[in-house]
Scaffold this motif. Structure first.
Motif, PDB file in Angstrom:
ATOM      1  N   LYS A  31       1.006  -1.237   0.080  1.00  0.00           N
ATOM      2  CA  LYS A  31       0.134   0.052  -0.158  1.00  0.00           C
ATOM      3  C   LYS A  31       0.877   1.281   0.056  1.00  0.00           C
ATOM      4  O   LYS A  31       1.736   1.472   0.922  1.00  0.00           O
ATOM      5  CB  LYS A  31      -0.800  -0.071   1.316  1.00  0.00           C
ATOM      6  N   ILE A  33       1.199   4.617   1.234  1.00  0.00           N
ATOM      7  CA  ILE A  33       0.307   5.398   2.372  1.00  0.00           C
ATOM      8  C   ILE A  33       0.852   6.874   2.208  1.00  0.00           C
ATOM      9  O   ILE A  33       0.312   7.744   3.069  1.00  0.00           O
ATOM     10  CB  ILE A  33       0.283   4.782   3.720  1.00  0.00           C
ATOM     11  N   PHE A 137      -0.933   8.817   4.917  1.00  0.00           N
ATOM     12  CA  PHE A 137      -2.644   8.655   4.817  1.00  0.00           C
ATOM     13  C   PHE A 137      -2.705   7.167   4.778  1.00  0.00           C
ATOM     14  O   PHE A 137      -2.894   6.564   3.790  1.00  0.00           O
ATOM     15  CB  PHE A 137      -3.077   9.262   3.612  1.00  0.00           C
ATOM     16  N   TRP A 139      -4.976   3.701   4.503  1.00  0.00           N
ATOM     17  CA  TRP A 139      -6.379   3.696   4.018  1.00  0.00           C
ATOM     18  C   TRP A 139      -6.698   2.258   4.285  1.00  0.00           C
ATOM     19  O   TRP A 139      -5.736   1.077   4.433  1.00  0.00           O
ATOM     20  CB  TRP A 139      -6.525   4.110   2.670  1.00  0.00           C
ATOM     21  N   GLU A 140      -8.114   1.906   4.257  1.00  0.00           N
ATOM     22  CA  GLU A 140      -8.501   0.494   4.346  1.00  0.00           C
ATOM     23  C   GLU A 140      -8.452  -0.146   2.905  1.00  0.00           C
ATOM     24  O   GLU A 140      -8.734   0.388   2.058  1.00  0.00           O
ATOM     25  CB  GLU A 140     -10.121   0.679   4.584  1.00  0.00           C
TER      26      GLU A 140
END
Ligand code: CMP
Length: 147
Positions: A31, A33, A137, A139-140
């Motif tokens: 991810k 982020i 940031f 995130w799901e």
């Protein structure tokens, strides 16, 4: 989950392969982020590479790092530090095998395309040097079940 720091060096931008390199991290399932595109000043490059001060390649390494803008990012995932290091391949040109980012795109050890944290301590230090907490940031992950 672990976080690691990755920097795409100026040559990646100049060769127009940033998307291709970032895509390798995304396809693995890591991810993004945090991400920023900017040109480092000398003092930041010297801080980032402080452990190499005094080595014969240090001056040229700093010059190269500030020669143009870079992409800096934080990647998150299970064993992210190890996963990213395996995707990038080893630092040295002779050791980086085809299929890795450095093995596929780097033709010189100094101009080795990417920097990636090599330990939890350097990841923490480098994330702190390049990013403020408000620039990160998490995130799901709607695809979490696939990975
Ligand atoms: P990086 O992962 O950014 O961390 C330190 C950098 O120093 C490395 O990638 C290379 O760009 C550079 N470097 C390390 N060893 C050598 C070497 N033997 N000769 C030239 N540059 C090197």
């Amino acid at each position: 989950m672990e976080r690691t720091f990755v920097m795409l060096k100026p040559g990646v931008v100049q060769r127009r392969i940033a998307g291709e390199v970032i895509s390798r991290f995304e396809r693995k399932g890591l991810k993004i982020i945090a991400l920023k595109f900017f040109r480092m000043d000398r003092s930041m490059a010297e801080t980032h590479y402080a452990e190499h001060k005094g080595k014969d390649f240090y001056d040229k390494l700093v010059e190269y790092t500030i020669s143009g803008p870079v992409f800096a990012m934080i990647l998150e995932g299970e064993d992210a530090i190890g996963v990213v290091r395996r995707l990038t391949g080893p630092t040295g040109l002779k050791d980086s095998l085809p299929g890795t980012i450095r093995g596929d795109f780097a033709a010189q050890t100094r101009l080795n395309i990417v920097h990636a944290s090599d330990s939890p301590a350097s990841a923490a230090r480098e994330i702190g040097l390049f990013f403020q907490p408000g620039e990160i940031f998490p995130w799901e992950d709607g695809n979490a079940g696939w990975f």
